[in-house]
Design a protein around this motif. Sequence first.
Motif, PDB file in Angstrom:
ATOM      1  N   GLU A 138       0.826  -1.202   0.000  1.00 15.94           N
ATOM      2  CA  GLU A 138       0.000   0.000   0.000  1.00 15.94           C
ATOM      3  C   GLU A 138       0.863   1.256   0.000  1.00 15.94           C
ATOM      4  O   GLU A 138       2.018   1.238   0.410  1.00 15.94           O
ATOM      5  CB  GLU A 138      -0.911   0.021   1.236  1.00 15.94           C
ATOM      6  CG  GLU A 138      -1.928  -1.104   1.288  1.00 15.94           C
ATOM      7  CD  GLU A 138      -2.805  -1.020   2.514  1.00 15.94           C
ATOM      8  OE1 GLU A 138      -4.000  -1.368   2.424  1.00 15.94           O
ATOM      9  OE2 GLU A 138      -2.310  -0.597   3.585  1.00 15.94           O
ATOM     10  N   MET A 139       0.241   2.343  -0.453  1.00 21.46           N
ATOM     11  CA  MET A 139       0.898   3.646  -0.493  1.00 21.46           C
ATOM     12  C   MET A 139       0.098   4.640   0.343  1.00 21.46           C
ATOM     13  O   MET A 139      -1.136   4.606   0.353  1.00 21.46           O
ATOM     14  CB  MET A 139       0.995   4.135  -1.942  1.00 21.46           C
ATOM     15  CG  MET A 139       1.655   5.485  -2.113  1.00 21.46           C
ATOM     16  SD  MET A 139       1.781   5.929  -3.886  1.00 21.46           S
ATOM     17  CE  MET A 139       2.517   7.559  -3.735  1.00 21.46           C
ATOM     18  N   GLU A 140       0.810   5.523   1.027  1.00 20.55           N
ATOM     19  CA  GLU A 140       0.146   6.536   1.850  1.00 20.55           C
ATOM     20  C   GLU A 140      -0.173   7.762   1.005  1.00 20.55           C
ATOM     21  O   GLU A 140       0.675   8.261   0.259  1.00 20.55           O
ATOM     22  CB  GLU A 140       1.037   6.932   3.028  1.00 20.55           C
ATOM     23  CG  GLU A 140       0.353   7.870   4.018  1.00 20.55           C
ATOM     24  CD  GLU A 140       1.243   8.214   5.193  1.00 20.55           C
ATOM     25  OE1 GLU A 140       0.716   8.661   6.227  1.00 20.55           O
ATOM     26  OE2 GLU A 140       2.472   8.039   5.085  1.00 20.55           O
ATOM     27  N   SER A 141      -1.384   8.240   1.119  1.00 22.58           N
ATOM     28  CA  SER A 141      -1.800   9.424   0.366  1.00 22.58           C
ATOM     29  C   SER A 141      -1.335  10.683   1.089  1.00 22.58           C
ATOM     30  O   SER A 141      -0.859  10.653   2.228  1.00 22.58           O
ATOM     31  CB  SER A 141      -3.327   9.448   0.224  1.00 22.58           C
ATOM     32  OG  SER A 141      -3.930   9.736   1.480  1.00 22.58           O
ATOM     33  N   LEU A 142      -1.492  11.836   0.421  1.00 22.04           N
ATOM     34  CA  LEU A 142      -1.120  13.115   1.028  1.00 22.04           C
ATOM     35  C   LEU A 142      -1.970  13.425   2.258  1.00 22.04           C
ATOM     36  O   LEU A 142      -1.572  14.211   3.118  1.00 22.04           O
ATOM     37  CB  LEU A 142      -1.257  14.238  -0.004  1.00 22.04           C
ATOM     38  CG  LEU A 142      -0.292  14.167  -1.197  1.00 22.04           C
ATOM     39  CD1 LEU A 142      -0.610  15.283  -2.194  1.00 22.04           C
ATOM     40  CD2 LEU A 142       1.146  14.265  -0.736  1.00 22.04           C
ATOM     41  N   LYS A 143      -3.158  12.801   2.331  1.00 19.01           N
ATOM     42  CA  LYS A 143      -4.046  13.004   3.480  1.00 19.01           C
ATOM     43  C   LYS A 143      -3.730  12.073   4.639  1.00 19.01           C
ATOM     44  O   LYS A 143      -4.394  12.120   5.675  1.00 19.01           O
ATOM     45  CB  LYS A 143      -5.499  12.823   3.044  1.00 19.01           C
ATOM     46  CG  LYS A 143      -5.970  13.847   2.019  1.00 19.01           C
ATOM     47  CD  LYS A 143      -7.430  13.612   1.647  1.00 19.01           C
ATOM     48  CE  LYS A 143      -7.917  14.652   0.646  1.00 19.01           C
ATOM     49  NZ  LYS A 143      -9.345  14.434   0.274  1.00 19.01           N
ATOM     50  N   GLY A 144      -2.725  11.195   4.439  1.00 16.39           N
ATOM     51  CA  GLY A 144      -2.326  10.291   5.515  1.00 16.39           C
ATOM     52  C   GLY A 144      -3.081   8.982   5.557  1.00 16.39           C
ATOM     53  O   GLY A 144      -2.928   8.211   6.502  1.00 16.39           O
TER      54      GLY A 144
END
Length: 210
Positions: A138-144
């Motif tokens: 998984e990847m973390e978005s800019l919103k966390g």
Amino acid sequence: MNEQYYRITLHDYAKPAFVTFDKAYYGSLQQVSDFIRALELDERTKESQAPLIQAFYDFKGGNTEATHPVCFHDAKLLTPVKCIGTKQFSLGPRKWDHINIWGCPNPLRYESVDVTFYWFSEKGSYCRCMTAQFQNLEMESLKGTWHPLADVTWGHPHMVELEGSCTFNRLAVIESRFAKHIDLLDNFMQFQVPEEVDFTEFCNDIFGDG
């Protein structure tokens, strides 16, 4: 090892669009065949990758010097390499930052990963390569918030595949290089379960130059 492995040279998608570089991948004939077949069956890639696909069938037809265009020149498709050995490890969860080609972090995490390491020797070139199968990468978005990777990658088409909760690469990428053959042998003999694996080249085949 009895199985023959090959180096295949392809376009490096993890370089800025205004320059061109190639990238070495490694695999058995079956692994390369599966990669080519995926390109051929995909309507989005079978035309753009037609020279590569044709070169592979030329190779299988007996033309061991078959070439395909890479970075504005014709590159030999498959070069035999010697595989000193392989080792497989299963590793637990990890969170880390992949630094992309622009120096920006891509926060990533996974639940588990099965990694196969290969030690290859080729006329003065010595490297340890790897393939990996991640569970729930998984990847973390800019919103966390965390979310699975999209089903379309920006690296070479069909090099990294996403199937359900599994993300894997079809051909091995270089993880480490060695100056001498004896260094390669020593590393193979002494290599134990790694605390961390360098997944940079794997991730470059996900994010490309994005």
